[in-house]
Design a protein around this motif. Sequence first.
Motif, PDB file in Angstrom:
ATOM      1  N   ASP A 115       0.832  -1.202   0.000  1.00  0.00           N
ATOM      2  CA  ASP A 115       0.000   0.000   0.000  1.00  0.00           C
ATOM      3  C   ASP A 115       0.868   1.253   0.000  1.00  0.00           C
ATOM      4  N   VAL A 116       1.947   1.214   0.760  1.00  0.00           N
ATOM      5  CA  VAL A 116       2.864   2.364   0.815  1.00  0.00           C
ATOM      6  C   VAL A 116       3.542   2.550  -0.533  1.00  0.00           C
ATOM      7  N   GLU A 117       4.024   1.456  -1.103  1.00  0.00           N
ATOM      8  CA  GLU A 117       4.672   1.539  -2.409  1.00  0.00           C
ATOM      9  C   GLU A 117       3.705   2.081  -3.458  1.00  0.00           C
ATOM     10  N   GLY A 118       2.432   1.734  -3.310  1.00  0.00           N
ATOM     11  CA  GLY A 118       1.432   2.205  -4.249  1.00  0.00           C
ATOM     12  C   GLY A 118       1.175   3.702  -4.190  1.00  0.00           C
ATOM     13  N   LEU A 119       1.601   4.355  -3.121  1.00  0.00           N
ATOM     14  CA  LEU A 119       1.432   5.806  -3.000  1.00  0.00           C
ATOM     15  C   LEU A 119       2.483   6.588  -3.775  1.00  0.00           C
TER      16      LEU A 119
ATOM     17  N   ASP B  37      -0.544  11.678  -9.147  1.00  0.00           N
ATOM     18  CA  ASP B  37      -1.046  11.959  -7.803  1.00  0.00           C
ATOM     19  C   ASP B  37      -0.196  11.295  -6.721  1.00  0.00           C
ATOM     20  N   GLY B  38       0.941  10.707  -7.115  1.00  0.00           N
ATOM     21  CA  GLY B  38       1.776   9.990  -6.173  1.00  0.00           C
ATOM     22  C   GLY B  38       2.789  10.876  -5.477  1.00  0.00           C
ATOM     23  N   LEU B  39       3.340  10.341  -4.408  1.00  0.00           N
ATOM     24  CA  LEU B  39       4.295  11.112  -3.603  1.00  0.00           C
ATOM     25  C   LEU B  39       5.525  11.544  -4.396  1.00  0.00           C
ATOM     26  N   LEU B  40       6.015  10.683  -5.294  1.00  0.00           N
ATOM     27  CA  LEU B  40       7.236  11.027  -6.019  1.00  0.00           C
ATOM     28  C   LEU B  40       7.050  12.212  -6.958  1.00  0.00           C
ATOM     29  N   ALA B  41       5.810  12.573  -7.241  1.00  0.00           N
ATOM     30  CA  ALA B  41       5.562  13.732  -8.107  1.00  0.00           C
ATOM     31  C   ALA B  41       5.917  15.040  -7.410  1.00  0.00           C
ATOM     32  N   THR B  42       5.916  15.040  -6.087  1.00  0.00           N
ATOM     33  CA  THR B  42       6.083  16.318  -5.376  1.00  0.00           C
ATOM     34  C   THR B  42       7.096  16.300  -4.244  1.00  0.00           C
TER      35      THR B  42
END
Length: 309
Positions: free
Chosen positions: A75-79, A84-89
Motif C-alpha cells: 500500500d505504501v509503495e502504491g502511494l 497523484d503519487g508522492l514522487l511527483a512532489t
Amino acid sequence: MPRVAFLGLGAIGTPMARHLARPEYDLVVWNRTTARATAFVAQHGAAQGVRLAATPAEAGRDRDIIVTCLPVSRDVEGLLDGPDGLLATLPSGAVLVDCTSGDPVTSRRIAERLAARGIGFLDAPVSGGVSGAEQGALTIMVGGDETLLERVRPVLECFGKRIVHCGGIGAGDALKAVNNALLAMHIWGTAEGLVALEKAGVRSDVALDVINTSSGRSNASMNLFPERVLTRAFPRTFRLALLDKDVGIAADLAREQQIVSPLLQLTAELFRQAHRELGEDADHVESVQVVERLGGGTIGGKRDAAEST
C-alpha cells in the motif's frame, strides 16, 4: 516550523496523527477514505491548523517529514507513482517514515527508489495497539540510517515512548514481524493448553491463575485470555488478517535466512487457516475459537448455577 504529512488514518494512525496536531507542526493529512480525513481536519483543523490533502502528491508537496501508516508495505509503495503519487512532489532532503507493519523486502525497494531522488526512508513499525497510540506510548522499531532517525526523532516522540534503532533498512519490519509471530504462538499455544485442561476437568480461570504466577505466563495468558476469552467479549482491536500477514513475514524471513524454523512455519499455516475460516473482520484473539473447534471444547466452558453464585 517542521512541515509534516501523515498518510493513513486507520485505528492506530488516527491517534498517532492526533499527537502531531499541535501548534509547533504544520500538519497535512491524507487518507484513502476521504471522509475519515475530513472528519479529522474538522476536529483539529480550526485550533491547530491541520489541513486536508486531496492526493498523496498534495500531501507530500514541500514536506520535510512524511509519516505513513497503512496495512501493508504494498500500500505504501502504491502511494509513490503517478501524477497523484508522492514522487511527483516530494522534495529532495525529505524523509519518509513508514510506520506500517511492513515487510523488509518491499521496504528496501522503497528506500532505493526514494534514495535515487535524494529522499530518506525509515521503516518504523509500532507496537502498543490502539491504547498505546492514544496515550502516545508506542514502541517504535526503526530500521535505516541513524542520522535520519535523529532528524525525525522529535516527531516520533510525539506518539512513541520507546524508540529503538534496530539496524539497517528492513530491520524494524523484521523485528515487528517476529514479535507478532511470538504473540500468535502464545495465543494458539495457550488456547490449546486450556482446551485440553478444560476437557481434563481443570477450569480455565483456575489454570490461568496458576499459569500467570508461573513460568508459562505471557501477555496473552495474563491479559488477553482473562479480559477477552474467559469473558467471551472478543473486542475487535487488531485484525486477525493483519496478524496473519505479520506471521507470514516472520516465516518468510526465517526461510530467507535459511533458518530451520518449524514452529514459525507451522504458526504461519495455522493463522492462515484461522484467517480463511473467520474472515477479514475477525479480531486476532478470535483465532482461539478455531482452536476450540478443533479441540472440541470451550475455554471457560459453561458453569452451572451453583458455580455462578
